[in-house]
Design a protein around this motif. Structure first.
Motif, PDB file in Angstrom:
ATOM      1  N   ILE A   9       0.758  -1.243   0.072  1.00 15.79           N
ATOM      2  CA  ILE A   9       0.072   0.023  -0.133  1.00 15.79           C
ATOM      3  C   ILE A   9       0.888   1.172  -0.005  1.00 15.79           C
ATOM      4  CG2 ILE A   9      -0.209   0.156   2.443  1.00 15.79           C
ATOM      5  CD1 ILE A   9      -2.800   0.898   0.006  1.00 15.79           C
ATOM      6  N   ASP A  10       2.158   1.201   0.775  1.00 20.22           N
ATOM      7  CA  ASP A  10       2.940   2.418   0.720  1.00 20.22           C
ATOM      8  C   ASP A  10       3.516   2.874  -0.403  1.00 20.22           C
ATOM      9  OD1 ASP A  10       2.462   3.000   3.509  1.00 20.22           O
ATOM     10  OD2 ASP A  10       3.507   1.572   4.105  1.00 20.22           O
ATOM     11  N   MET A  57      -0.384   9.921   2.980  1.00 20.79           N
ATOM     12  CA  MET A  57      -0.810   9.615   3.979  1.00 20.79           C
ATOM     13  C   MET A  57      -0.176   8.533   4.921  1.00 20.79           C
ATOM     14  SD  MET A  57      -4.641   9.144   2.568  1.00 20.79           S
ATOM     15  CE  MET A  57      -5.501   8.488   3.952  1.00 20.79           C
ATOM     16  N   VAL A  58      -0.495   8.529   6.108  1.00 18.51           N
ATOM     17  CA  VAL A  58       0.401   7.323   6.748  1.00 18.51           C
ATOM     18  C   VAL A  58      -0.032   6.244   6.620  1.00 18.51           C
ATOM     19  CG1 VAL A  58       0.720   9.201   8.763  1.00 18.51           C
ATOM     20  CG2 VAL A  58      -1.111   7.753   8.871  1.00 18.51           C
ATOM     21  N   HIS A  59       0.751   5.055   6.928  1.00 20.83           N
ATOM     22  CA  HIS A  59       0.469   3.649   6.608  1.00 20.83           C
ATOM     23  C   HIS A  59      -0.937   3.491   7.268  1.00 20.83           C
ATOM     24  CE1 HIS A  59       1.281  -0.179   5.654  1.00 20.83           C
ATOM     25  NE2 HIS A  59       0.868  -0.851   6.827  1.00 20.83           N
ATOM     26  N   ASP A  60      -1.170   3.611   8.302  1.00 24.86           N
ATOM     27  CA  ASP A  60      -2.556   3.171   9.045  1.00 24.86           C
ATOM     28  C   ASP A  60      -3.763   3.788   8.520  1.00 24.86           C
ATOM     29  OD1 ASP A  60      -1.169   1.501  10.739  1.00 24.86           O
ATOM     30  OD2 ASP A  60      -1.077   2.865  12.487  1.00 24.86           O
ATOM     31  N   ASP A  61      -3.570   5.036   8.062  1.00 26.53           N
ATOM     32  CA  ASP A  61      -4.616   5.697   7.330  1.00 26.53           C
ATOM     33  C   ASP A  61      -4.975   5.068   5.882  1.00 26.53           C
ATOM     34  OD1 ASP A  61      -4.994   7.325   9.341  1.00 26.53           O
ATOM     35  OD2 ASP A  61      -4.058   9.140   8.733  1.00 26.53           O
ATOM     36  N   LYS A  62      -3.929   4.650   5.186  1.00 29.63           N
ATOM     37  CA  LYS A  62      -3.953   3.834   4.153  1.00 29.63           C
ATOM     38  C   LYS A  62      -4.792   2.539   3.996  1.00 29.63           C
ATOM     39  CE  LYS A  62      -0.125   6.077   1.730  1.00 29.63           C
ATOM     40  NZ  LYS A  62       1.086   5.693   0.931  1.00 29.63           N
TER      41      LYS A  62
END
Length: 467
Positions: free
Chosen positions: A45-46, A66-71
């Motif tokens: 995802i990143d 966006m940060v990883h958790d939000d993605k």
């Protein structure tokens, strides 16, 4: 990572297309492809710069930052959205299949056999073609093919004659399913996806679909295979049946036809209306099954079968006969295509098609899409399953409700599959029921299907000028 996901999708696609060579049910590669594609999306995802929000029909602003958790949270929301849209289609199909099985439980389709009182092959061909065209628009092309070939097997005893009739049934069933929102899975997908409406679908596609059935059938009447008369024992045409068979046939077909009306009046998703129809049909089925299950002159194994099932719930019996492999295949392929859509891959491919294929003076209502693109999609559906092709088109194009593009896609994907026996669900089931050889169909029937497809496509282009 996008390249890896595309490779997985292509490999899964090939496995689905070559299921008969690999002797592997197509639901297996479809489910694996779905799971692996979404797993790769989550793991990488990143590495993606874009994300398409299907719920809001647009790219997510600032996705790359966006940060990883939000993605990951966005991936979960998108996955849930696609699962919901896919479930609408699957629940709708489950309801329709169950109603058809309830009709069959009461031997409702045997009523149709009572109308056969002639031996002319030409008359029989027209009867089966018209029935396939009409029934497929009501109970879907796959079920109509199964029902009509089952009846055909009772009437035409010579297999060499029967496979010719089966070939024309495939063409007629696929043509009939194209103009009805409940006649083909691909058309149902476009209808539930708010791409086509019932009224406009009929206006655009009824005449092209009718010509797609009539022209090949008319040409076939001049072929040696349909000259002369058939030999059959008239006493074998009638099959023992329930006293409620005709009643359940008309009730079931009427209940399915009620679904588009329900959607128009309430504006609720079609599966809600289908569940209402199923509930009504199931209620009458239970009432009739609790009364005396009358079967006249039942003999041998059939009598034993009815005796063993008569006291059971017809709804439970019908649900046990639903073809779950098809449902799981649709789940796998639709969710796999959804992964490509979420990454924006399908939209890039659509742009490439628009730029790479000339308009040839026939642009689809300002979409920038050539008629040739849609015709190629129809021809492609003969080789590749039409469900993923239409699912891909839903992600590739963003035109509004009732744009001519969607109606042409519905026609091309629905009827183009007739050109090869493996190109449609109706063809595959006929192939299995009659053991029709792939190359026999290619040599004897494919050219008729191609003529019907091209005549229908030309008539669509003409009709579009006046709507």
């Amino acid at each position: 990572m996008e390249s890896v996901i595309i490779i997985v999708f292509v490999m899964g696609y090939l496995a689905i297309t070559l299921e008969h060579n690999l002797k592997l049910d197509k639901l297996i590669p479809a489910l694996i492809m779905m799971a692996v594609c979404w797993a790769l999306v989550a793991l990488g995802i990143d590495n993606f710069s874009n994300w398409f929000d299907s719920a809001n029909h647009g790219l997510v602003d600032g996705f790359a930052s966006m940060v990883h958790d939000d993605k990951l949270h966005l991936v979960e929301e998108t996955l849930l959205h696609h699962l919901g849209k896919t479930a609408e289609i699957l629940v709708f199909l489950l309801g329709a299949m169950t109603i058809v099985e309830i009709i069959d439980y009461f031997d409702g389709f045997s009523t149709i056999k009572g109308y056969v009182n002639f031996k002319s092959k030409k008359k029989l061909l027209w009867m089966f073609s018209v029935l396939a065209f009409i029934l497929s628009a009501i109970i879907d092309n796959l079920t109509a093919t199964i029902v009509l070939i089952s009846i055909l097997q009772k009437i035409v005893k010579t297999r060499d004659d029967r496979i010719w009739f089966a070939g024309l049934i495939i063409i007629a069933a696929n043509a009939g399913g194209a103009f009805s929102p409940i006649g083909d899975v691909t058309t149902t997908m476009l209808w539930i996806g708010d791409k086509v409406s019932t009224g406009m679908l009929f206006m655009y596609l009824f005449i092209p679909s009718l010509l797609c059935m009539v022209v090949p059938t008319f040409i076939a009447t001049f072929l040696p295979a349909f000259k002369g008369e058939i030999d059959y024992d008239e006493n074998e045409v009638e099959k023992p049946k329930s006293q409620h068979s005709a009643r359940m046939l008309y009730l079931g077909l009427g209940a399915i036809l009620f679904v588009p009306v329900f959607k128009t009046v309430t504006h609720l998703p079609p599966y809600v209306g289908m569940m209402l129809s199923l509930g009504i049909v199931a209620t009458f089925a239970e009432i009739y099954s609790n009364s005396k299950f009358s079967i006249s002159s039942a003999q041998g194994e059939e009598a034993e079968e009815h005796a063993s099932t008569a006291h059971h719930s017809p709804v439970h019996h019908s649900l046990s006969k639903i073809e779950m492999p098809s449902i799981l295949f649709f789940l796998g392929i639709l969710m796999a295509v959804a992964a490509l859509e979420s990454l924006g891959i399908l939209f890039n491919f659509a742009d490439s098609l628009k730029e790479g294929i000339p308009l040839m003076g026939s642009e689809l209502a300002g979409t920038g899409v050539s008629d040739l693109v849609v015709i190629l999609l129809g021809i492609g559906s003969a080789v590749i399953d039409n469900v993923p092709l239409v699912a891909a088109s839903l992600g590739m194009f963003s035109e509004s409700l009732d744009n001519p593009l969607w109606h042409f896609i519905a026609f091309s994907a629905g009827t183009g599959g007739s050109m090869l026996i493996i190109g449609s669900a109706a063809g595959v089931v006929a192939m299995g029921m009659e053991k029709i050889d792939f190359f026999w169909y290619l040599k004897k029937i494919s050219w008729l299907a191609l003529i019907g497809f091209l005549v229908g496509s030309v008539s669509f282009v003409i009709i579009r000028m006046f709507i």
